[in-house]
Scaffold this motif. Structure first.
Motif, PDB file in Angstrom:
ATOM      1  N   PHE A 112     -21.503  -1.761  26.864  1.00 58.97           N
ATOM      2  CA  PHE A 112     -20.097  -1.419  27.116  1.00 58.97           C
ATOM      3  C   PHE A 112     -19.576  -0.427  26.077  1.00 58.97           C
ATOM      4  CE2 PHE A 112     -15.580  -1.966  26.294  1.00 58.97           C
ATOM      5  CZ  PHE A 112     -15.017  -1.881  27.553  1.00 58.97           C
ATOM      6  N   CYS A 130     -14.131   1.646  33.314  1.00 60.44           N
ATOM      7  CA  CYS A 130     -15.416   1.368  33.957  1.00 60.44           C
ATOM      8  C   CYS A 130     -15.216   0.395  35.118  1.00 60.44           C
ATOM      9  CB  CYS A 130     -16.423   0.799  32.956  1.00 60.44           C
ATOM     10  SG  CYS A 130     -16.052  -0.884  32.398  1.00 60.44           S
ATOM     11  N   LEU A 215     -19.593  -2.758  33.566  1.00 61.44           N
ATOM     12  CA  LEU A 215     -19.834  -3.026  32.146  1.00 61.44           C
ATOM     13  C   LEU A 215     -18.989  -4.164  31.583  1.00 61.44           C
ATOM     14  CD1 LEU A 215     -20.047   0.663  30.844  1.00 61.44           C
ATOM     15  CD2 LEU A 215     -21.946  -0.949  31.148  1.00 61.44           C
TER      16      LEU A 215
END
Length: 309
Positions: A112, A130, A215
């Motif tokens: 991440f 994301c 993520l």
């Protein structure tokens, strides 16, 4: 409307790359997963991790002591502040260049932080978003958010998209601290749409990067406040109130078109919620959502949309 809180600048000396602010309220059973995911990815000399407790009745301090390994700072609010005010306090505490607000019951997946930092660096964006996986209380997967572009890069129509509906899950966004200093803090007069307002405001002031990878994970609770608002229709009413605020971030010529799309989307959202509730046997709540859908529809600029046959 209340004024937008100002987020003041911090001293540049010894500023870490990352500030991970973890607001918590009665979510200690999940906090270990949240902290472990952070500490496994970020080097000690490159980040600060702050758990900010908003008057929990469980024991997040114990989790911090057990999992934090002296790398996590524990701060307690002076009484119950609520979500938006807690977020703002966290932003004031944050010293890092990049700020991640990670709710204590959510979590990050491997890669991440490196991936989000790379997206910000390559696009010079104020924020990076994301894809996120929704999970239930036992971490079983429920849903994955959509791709808004193929591959990582600038989300060119982010402002229009976000002004229509909130496309962001809280654990899946990283914001430059300078971005928060530019646009201000979270509104306290939209308590359940403050995050939606914030992401739209950021998109109105600069670039937003989109990372086409899952993520992070967002946890859904069956007994959440969201559930209570669905039963009363407050979820739809605040959505409509927020649409009026978000329209102010758009160019005047685009406001009617985007507002129309937002209200149509709100109508569809309420109608779908009504149908889902009806199928599960919750007829009273289904009726409430259907009534809110009708209220949304009559507010659409230019009248309700025509349905092609």
């Amino acid at each position: 409307m209340h004024p937008i809180p100002r987020i003041g600048p911090t001293e540049a000396a010894d500023r870490p790359r990352w500030s991970v602010i973890v607001p918590v309220h009665d979510c200690a059973p999940f906090l270990a997963d949240a902290l472990t995911g952070v500490l496994e990815q970020l080097a000690e000399d490159d980040c600060e991790v702050v758990v900010l407790d908003d008057d929990s009745t469980d024991d997040p301090a114990r989790v911090v002591e057990q999992v934090g390994r002296d790398r996590v700072r524990f701060v307690v609010n002076p009484g119950r502040l609520g979500a938006s005010a807690t977020f703002n306090r966290g932003l004031e505490l944050a010293r890092g260049d990049l700020v991640h607000l990670l709710h204590g019951d959510d979590m990050v997946l491997p890669g991440f932080y490196s991936t989000m930092a790379a997206a910000l660096d390559s696009t010079a964006a104020l924020a990076a978003i994301c894809r996120v996986e929704d999970v239930d209380i036992d971490s079983a997967p429920l849903y994955r958010t959509r791709s808004y572009r193929r591959g990582t890069g600038v989300w060119t129509d982010a402002l229009d998209a976000l002004a229509v509906s909130n496309r962001v899950r809280a654990p899946g966004i990283v914001v430059r601290r300078s971005g928060y200093e530019l646009v201000g803090g979270f509104r306290t007069d939209l308590p359940h749409a403050a995050d939606w307002d914030m992401w739209t405001r950021l998109a109105a002031h600069g670039r937003v990067a989109f990372v086409d990878e899952v993520l992070a994970r967002y946890r859904r609770h069956p007994g959440s406040d969201t559930r209570a608002r669905v039963l009363t229709g407050a979820n739809v009413r605040e959505r409509v109130a927020a649409i009026g605020v978000l329209a102010g971030y758009l160019e005047p010529r685009r406001r009617p078109w985007v507002t129309r799309r937002a209200l149509v989307y709100a109508t569809v959202f309420a109608a779908r919620t009504s149908l889902s509730l009806a199928r599960s046997g919750e007829r009273r709540a289904a009726g409430v959502q259907l009534a809110e859908a009708a209220r949304c529809l009559v507010q659409v600029p230019g009248g309700p949309p025509r349905i092609s046959r």
